[in-house]
Write a protein that holds these residues in place. Structure first.
Motif, PDB file in Angstrom:
ATOM      1  N   PRO A  97       0.838  -1.213   0.000  1.00 17.55           N
ATOM      2  CA  PRO A  97       0.000   0.000   0.000  1.00 17.55           C
ATOM      3  C   PRO A  97       0.866   1.252   0.000  1.00 17.55           C
ATOM      4  O   PRO A  97       2.032   1.229   0.373  1.00 17.55           O
ATOM      5  N   LEU A  98       0.262   2.361  -0.452  1.00 16.07           N
ATOM      6  CA  LEU A  98       0.976   3.637  -0.528  1.00 16.07           C
ATOM      7  C   LEU A  98       1.267   4.154   0.879  1.00 16.07           C
ATOM      8  O   LEU A  98       0.380   4.220   1.738  1.00 16.07           O
ATOM      9  N   ASP A  99       2.536   4.525   1.137  1.00 18.08           N
ATOM     10  CA  ASP A  99       2.945   5.103   2.418  1.00 18.08           C
ATOM     11  C   ASP A  99       2.829   6.614   2.299  1.00 18.08           C
ATOM     12  O   ASP A  99       3.704   7.280   1.718  1.00 18.08           O
ATOM     13  N   GLU A 100       1.728   7.195   2.815  1.00 13.95           N
ATOM     14  CA  GLU A 100       1.470   8.615   2.658  1.00 13.95           C
ATOM     15  C   GLU A 100       2.520   9.464   3.364  1.00 13.95           C
ATOM     16  O   GLU A 100       2.856  10.562   2.917  1.00 13.95           O
ATOM     17  N   GLU A 101       3.060   8.979   4.480  1.00 15.71           N
ATOM     18  CA  GLU A 101       4.058   9.760   5.216  1.00 15.71           C
ATOM     19  C   GLU A 101       5.334   9.907   4.389  1.00 15.71           C
ATOM     20  O   GLU A 101       5.928  10.992   4.316  1.00 15.71           O
ATOM     21  N   ARG A 102       5.760   8.821   3.758  1.00 17.22           N
ATOM     22  CA  ARG A 102       6.969   8.897   2.930  1.00 17.22           C
ATOM     23  C   ARG A 102       6.711   9.746   1.685  1.00 17.22           C
ATOM     24  O   ARG A 102       7.595  10.481   1.236  1.00 17.22           O
ATOM     25  N   ALA A 103       5.519   9.663   1.117  1.00 16.01           N
ATOM     26  CA  ALA A 103       5.199  10.465  -0.052  1.00 16.01           C
ATOM     27  C   ALA A 103       5.187  11.953   0.291  1.00 16.01           C
ATOM     28  O   ALA A 103       5.620  12.800  -0.505  1.00 16.01           O
ATOM     29  N   ALA A 104       4.696  12.285   1.489  1.00 10.80           N
ATOM     30  CA  ALA A 104       4.626  13.697   1.876  1.00 10.80           C
ATOM     31  C   ALA A 104       6.005  14.286   2.099  1.00 10.80           C
ATOM     32  O   ALA A 104       6.173  15.517   2.034  1.00 10.80           O
TER      33      ALA A 104
ATOM     34  N   GLU B 259       4.957  28.142   0.657  1.00 16.71           N
ATOM     35  CA  GLU B 259       4.758  27.152   1.723  1.00 16.71           C
ATOM     36  C   GLU B 259       3.636  27.658   2.631  1.00 16.71           C
ATOM     37  O   GLU B 259       3.820  28.560   3.449  1.00 16.71           O
ATOM     38  N   THR B 260       2.459  27.135   2.439  1.00 20.88           N
ATOM     39  CA  THR B 260       1.323  27.518   3.283  1.00 20.88           C
ATOM     40  C   THR B 260       0.677  26.275   3.840  1.00 20.88           C
ATOM     41  O   THR B 260       0.791  25.189   3.276  1.00 20.88           O
ATOM     42  N   ALA B 261      -0.007  26.501   4.945  1.00 20.91           N
ATOM     43  CA  ALA B 261      -0.688  25.360   5.564  1.00 20.91           C
ATOM     44  C   ALA B 261      -1.763  24.812   4.649  1.00 20.91           C
ATOM     45  O   ALA B 261      -2.000  23.607   4.568  1.00 20.91           O
ATOM     46  N   GLU B 262      -2.425  25.761   3.884  1.00 18.64           N
ATOM     47  CA  GLU B 262      -3.516  25.315   3.025  1.00 18.64           C
ATOM     48  C   GLU B 262      -2.983  24.450   1.891  1.00 18.64           C
ATOM     49  O   GLU B 262      -3.510  23.363   1.638  1.00 18.64           O
ATOM     50  N   THR B 263      -1.920  24.936   1.251  1.00 15.90           N
ATOM     51  CA  THR B 263      -1.367  24.143   0.145  1.00 15.90           C
ATOM     52  C   THR B 263      -0.782  22.856   0.655  1.00 15.90           C
ATOM     53  O   THR B 263      -0.840  21.823  -0.005  1.00 15.90           O
ATOM     54  N   HIS B 264      -0.204  22.906   1.887  1.00 12.96           N
ATOM     55  CA  HIS B 264       0.357  21.683   2.445  1.00 12.96           C
ATOM     56  C   HIS B 264      -0.731  20.648   2.686  1.00 12.96           C
ATOM     57  O   HIS B 264      -0.574  19.466   2.385  1.00 12.96           O
ATOM     58  N   GLY B 265      -1.869  21.140   3.218  1.00  9.87           N
ATOM     59  CA  GLY B 265      -2.960  20.216   3.458  1.00  9.87           C
ATOM     60  C   GLY B 265      -3.518  19.640   2.189  1.00  9.87           C
ATOM     61  O   GLY B 265      -3.803  18.450   2.090  1.00  9.87           O
ATOM     62  N   HIS B 266      -3.693  20.508   1.153  1.00 14.04           N
ATOM     63  CA  HIS B 266      -4.187  20.016  -0.129  1.00 14.04           C
ATOM     64  C   HIS B 266      -3.224  19.014  -0.734  1.00 14.04           C
ATOM     65  O   HIS B 266      -3.631  18.013  -1.327  1.00 14.04           O
ATOM     66  N   ALA B 267      -1.919  19.308  -0.617  1.00  7.98           N
ATOM     67  CA  ALA B 267      -0.926  18.405  -1.217  1.00  7.98           C
ATOM     68  C   ALA B 267      -0.962  17.052  -0.538  1.00  7.98           C
ATOM     69  O   ALA B 267      -0.880  16.009  -1.185  1.00  7.98           O
ATOM     70  N   GLN B 268      -1.135  17.093   0.851  1.00  9.57           N
ATOM     71  CA  GLN B 268      -1.194  15.810   1.538  1.00  9.57           C
ATOM     72  C   GLN B 268      -2.439  15.048   1.130  1.00  9.57           C
ATOM     73  O   GLN B 268      -2.411  13.820   0.950  1.00  9.57           O
ATOM     74  N   GLY B 269      -3.555  15.758   0.945  1.00  6.79           N
ATOM     75  CA  GLY B 269      -4.767  15.078   0.520  1.00  6.79           C
ATOM     76  C   GLY B 269      -4.593  14.457  -0.857  1.00  6.79           C
ATOM     77  O   GLY B 269      -5.060  13.352  -1.103  1.00  6.79           O
ATOM     78  N   ALA B 270      -3.930  15.203  -1.756  1.00 12.55           N
ATOM     79  CA  ALA B 270      -3.708  14.664  -3.104  1.00 12.55           C
ATOM     80  C   ALA B 270      -2.821  13.438  -3.040  1.00 12.55           C
ATOM     81  O   ALA B 270      -3.022  12.461  -3.780  1.00 12.55           O
ATOM     82  N   ALA B 271      -1.818  13.487  -2.131  1.00 16.67           N
ATOM     83  CA  ALA B 271      -0.958  12.309  -2.015  1.00 16.67           C
ATOM     84  C   ALA B 271      -1.734  11.130  -1.513  1.00 16.67           C
ATOM     85  O   ALA B 271      -1.486   9.997  -1.924  1.00 16.67           O
TER      86      ALA B 271
END
Length: 783
Positions: A750-757, A771-783
């Motif tokens: 399975p995909l390891d989201e922590e390593r991908a982030a 580097e913003t919290a919003e973009t960081h959150g969106h990027a983590q969601g996309a990952a």
């Protein structure tokens, strides 16, 4: 001398050249007669010019038909050249005595013929009657070249009795016996008849020279002709042989020649296999083998082969040993080549091929002085070559031109103009430095035959620009196909022929107005649009070309949908190719249109551009039932690539094309048109699994009885993909189409989201994202 000295030689033989010089020094003739065209008497004095450097050739051509021409090549080691140089150095008159070029050109069968010897025509009978082969066989040799080297070329000293004429007397006796033997077995025919005509003329010229200079004259000619010149014939009989010969007005000049054209493999009848080797034998003052192998070592070192002086020493020893084992007086070319292969090349023929090309044959190009006769066009070309520092060379040379520089742009124009005139000095190559239109790559190689092409082109004008302009105008008048005229317009633009463009444009407009075939218009448009684009780099006005191109494009837009209906498989494939070409042309033309309309923003906002109008045509092609599947699929793909077709709409078109009601062959053609060939089509399927799923679903649903009909077309489509693309597609199909949410396929981790982030901060830096919290959150969601 109480009678003429007949010096029979082998053309292009260094041993014969040395023997001729010795014989002339001994007999001190009052005149030297050379086997060659008498028209050259007026320019023979140029052989003593400091600017004349062999190999060179006499070029004779018909005054009213320059393409009907013949060459008489001469190298530094040619006996005729040695005799000419000796005579000029000693103030002895020189005369050519062979059949005039006026007669030989009148009877010639084709343009640019090379004579078999410096006298025109054959210097000896056909290969089956080769006198050298007969003499070699009598001496127990199976190779005429090896016998000639042993008997003549490798014997550097004079005769034991000091008589320099004795070898020529022996050669004359041998040729007399051979001619008698050949006559007894009935070896006559057209070749013998031609030799008889030439020899009759030579006897008449010999008699004239004896009346003018006395009997103390020397004749240098092919050994085969010596018995005929010594034979007793009446003047009346010889004149009767020459009666009624056809004749044309001939012009003659000196032109550069090359060692490569002297080689036998080039097709030159009296050529030699190793002009570079023979040139070395002629010029080497002593120790020819040692000097030759030293030159070989120098060449290999320049090409980064590890060759030392020890290799040279061992190669010399091996060559001499081989010569002794083979019973030869001196190591010849065969022994030195074997030694080079074994000692310097480690048994490999790869570096040996370089030695053969550069040294055994050679790429020496002769030079002719500026004072030599030349046509105005030749002089203009020579002036341009000096001005642009573009020196003719016999070896292939690759050049890269930056068209933003005036000198390089002028060089490019010169080469393009010469190509219009049929003088292919340079050949355009694909640029290795990029795809910019400001860069051009050429491969240059000067061949002696180009002198004939220049003579022919002289009929169009006295300068390169003027001749190319006149030639382009004539081609525009003669062109039948619209594509030919547009290609000519492109060539005129590349050549900078502004004077020819009006005539070409008139022909283009007339032909475009009458031609209603969409295929013809589609073939013509790309070259025309490229011409418009080249104008930016070459600083050439292309407004008229752009207007014609836009008009042709509009006519294609109107007629293309109807032209695509009712086509068979081959015609549909051809029309699909036209669609691709028009699409690329429209993209280039749109850039020009955008620049022209930038100053009028209101008009640009209200009038649809050419790209929009073309997109409307593609939508009609993609959605119209009854058109060939390949064309509909290609139109959908082009729209998708340009961002004018959404993924959903593309999927819908694919679903309709691959539905159960569509014939399998038509569906497969749609896939081929949509996916295309090469890596681009495969990558589309790799990155859009929805489309891949549609293709896979359709393919698995094809009935078994129809599958064999579809398979060849599918194989042709998918086999064109890169191996890596095919492997990726296979993996995707094996996985059964993983979902876009990142769920793992069976058997995968399975995909390891922590390593991908962890890679996201670096990606944001590369992409210039804050580097913003919003973009960081969106990027983590996309990952």
């Amino acid at each position: 001398m109480s009678r003429p000295a007949l010096l029979g030689v082998r053309h292009h033989g260094p041993g014969s050249a040395r023997a001729v010089v010795s014989a002339l020094g001994q007999c001190a003739p009052s005149a030297v007669l050379i086997e060659g065209p008498p028209e050259a008497d007026a320019i023979v004095h140029l052989a003593a010019d400091e600017g004349m450097r062999p190999p060179v050739a006499l070029l004779a051509h018909a005054a009213d038909d320059p393409g009907r021409a013949a060459f008489w090549p001469l190298a530094a080691f040619s006996p005729e050249w040695a005799a000419i140089r000796w005579a000029l150095a000693h103030d002895v008159p020189v005369r050519f005595i062979d059949l005039p070029a006026a007669h030989s050109l009148a009877a010639a069968g084709g343009p640019g013929a090379e004579t078999d010897a410096p006298g025109g025509g054959a210097s000896h009978p056909a290969p089956r009657l080769d006198p050298l082969a007969a003499l070699a066989a009598a001496a127990g040799y199976d190779d005429p070249e090896r016998w000639w080297e042993d008997a003549v070329e490798h014997r550097r000293g004079g005769p034991a009795d000091g008589d320099a004429l004795a070898p020529f007397a022996a050669v004359a006796d041998a040729m007399g016996e051979l001619r008698t033997g050949f006559a007894e077995v009935g070896t006559d025919g057209p070749l013998a008849d031609r030799d008889g005509i030439r020899e009759a003329y030579m006897r008449l010229k010999l008699r004239e020279a004896q009346k003018e200079f006395g009997d103390a004259v020397a004749v240098v000619c092919g050994a085969w002709h010596v018995p005929a010149l010594a034979a007793k014939r009446t003047v009346a009989a010889d004149r009767q042989v020459l009666k009624g010969l056809p004749k044309v007005k001939a012009e003659i000049s000196w032109v550069p020649w090359t060692h490569r054209r002297l080689s036998r493999h080039s097709g030159y009848g009296a050529g030699i296999t190793s002009p570079g080797w023979y040139g070395h034998l002629f010029h080497a003052p002593d120790r020819p083998v040692e000097r030759w192998l030293t030159d070989v070592a120098r060449l290999l070192r320049e090409e980064d082969f590890p060759v030392s002086s020890a290799h040279v020493i061992e190669a010399v020893r091996l060559a001499e040993t081989l010569a002794a084992m083979r019973g030869r007086p001196l190591a010849g070319l065969a022994e030195t080549v074997d030694a080079v292969r074994a000692v310097m090349c480690d048994g490999s023929d790869v570096p040996l091929a370089l030695v053969r090309d550069r040294l055994v044959v050679g790429d020496v190009l002769g030079e002719v002085p500026a004072s030599a006769p030349a046509t105005p066009l030749q002089r203009d070309l020579a002036r341009l070559q000096r001005t642009l520092r573009l020196k003719p060379e016999a070896a292939f040379r690759d050049c890269e031109f930056d068209l933003r520089k005036d000198t390089d742009a002028a060089r490019s124009r010169l080469l393009h103009r010469l190509r219009l005139l049929g003088v292919d000095w340079g050949e355009p190559m694909r640029s290795r430095g990029g795809l910019g239109t400001f860069r051009e790559s050429w491969r240059l190689c000067w061949e002696p035959e180009l002198a004939v092409r220049i003579a022919e082109a002289g009929a169009w004008g006295t300068t390169v620009e003027g001749a190319a302009t006149a030639r382009a105008e004539a081609l525009a008048r003669e062109a039948d196909a619209l594509a030919d005229i547009t290609a000519l317009a492109e060539r005129c633009l590349l050549a900078g022929l502004d004077g020819a463009l009006p005539a070409v444009m008139r022909a283009l407009a007339d032909r475009a107005a009458l031609d209603t075939d969409v295929g013809h218009l589609a073939r013509a448009l790309p070259a025309l649009v490229r011409s418009v684009r080249y104008g930016d780099v070459r600083r050439t006005g292309t407004t008229a070309l752009a207007e014609v191109a836009a008009g042709i494009a509009e006519r294609i837009f109107v007629g293309l949908p109807a032209a695509c209906a009712g086509l068979d498989t081959d015609a549909a494939a051809e029309m699909r190719g036209h669609t691709d070409a028009v699409h690329q042309a429209v993209s280039l033309l749109a850039e020009t249109e955008t620049g022209d309309r930038a100053g009028d923003e209101a008009e640009a906002n209200t009038t649809p551009g050419i790209r929009q109008r073309w997109s409307a045509v593609l939508r009609i092609l993609a959605g119209r039932d009854g058109l060939p599947g390949g064309i509909r699929g290609r139109a959908a793909r082009l729209l998708l690539d340009d961002g004018r077709l959404t993924d959903d709409r593309a999927a819908r078109l694919m679903g309709l094309a691959l539905s159960a009601g569509t014939a399998p062959a038509d569906a497969a053609a749609w896939i081929e048109g949509f996916v295309g060939s090469g890596g681009s089509g495969g990558m589309l399927l790799v990155h859009d699994e929805r489309l891949l799923t549609l293709v896979d679903t359709w393919l698995t649903g094809v009935p078994p009885d129809a599958f064999t009909d579809v398979l060849p077309l599918l194989r042709r489509t998918f086999s064109a993909f890169e191996p890596g693309v095919r492997r990726t597609l296979g993996e995707l199909v094996r996985r059964g189409g993983a979902s876009a949410t990142g769920a793992a396929a069976p058997g995968e981790a399975p995909l390891d989201e922590e390593r991908a982030a962890a890679v996201l901060p670096t990606m944001r830096l590369l992409l210039g994202m804050a580097e913003t919290a919003e973009t960081h959150g969106h990027a983590q969601g996309a990952a």
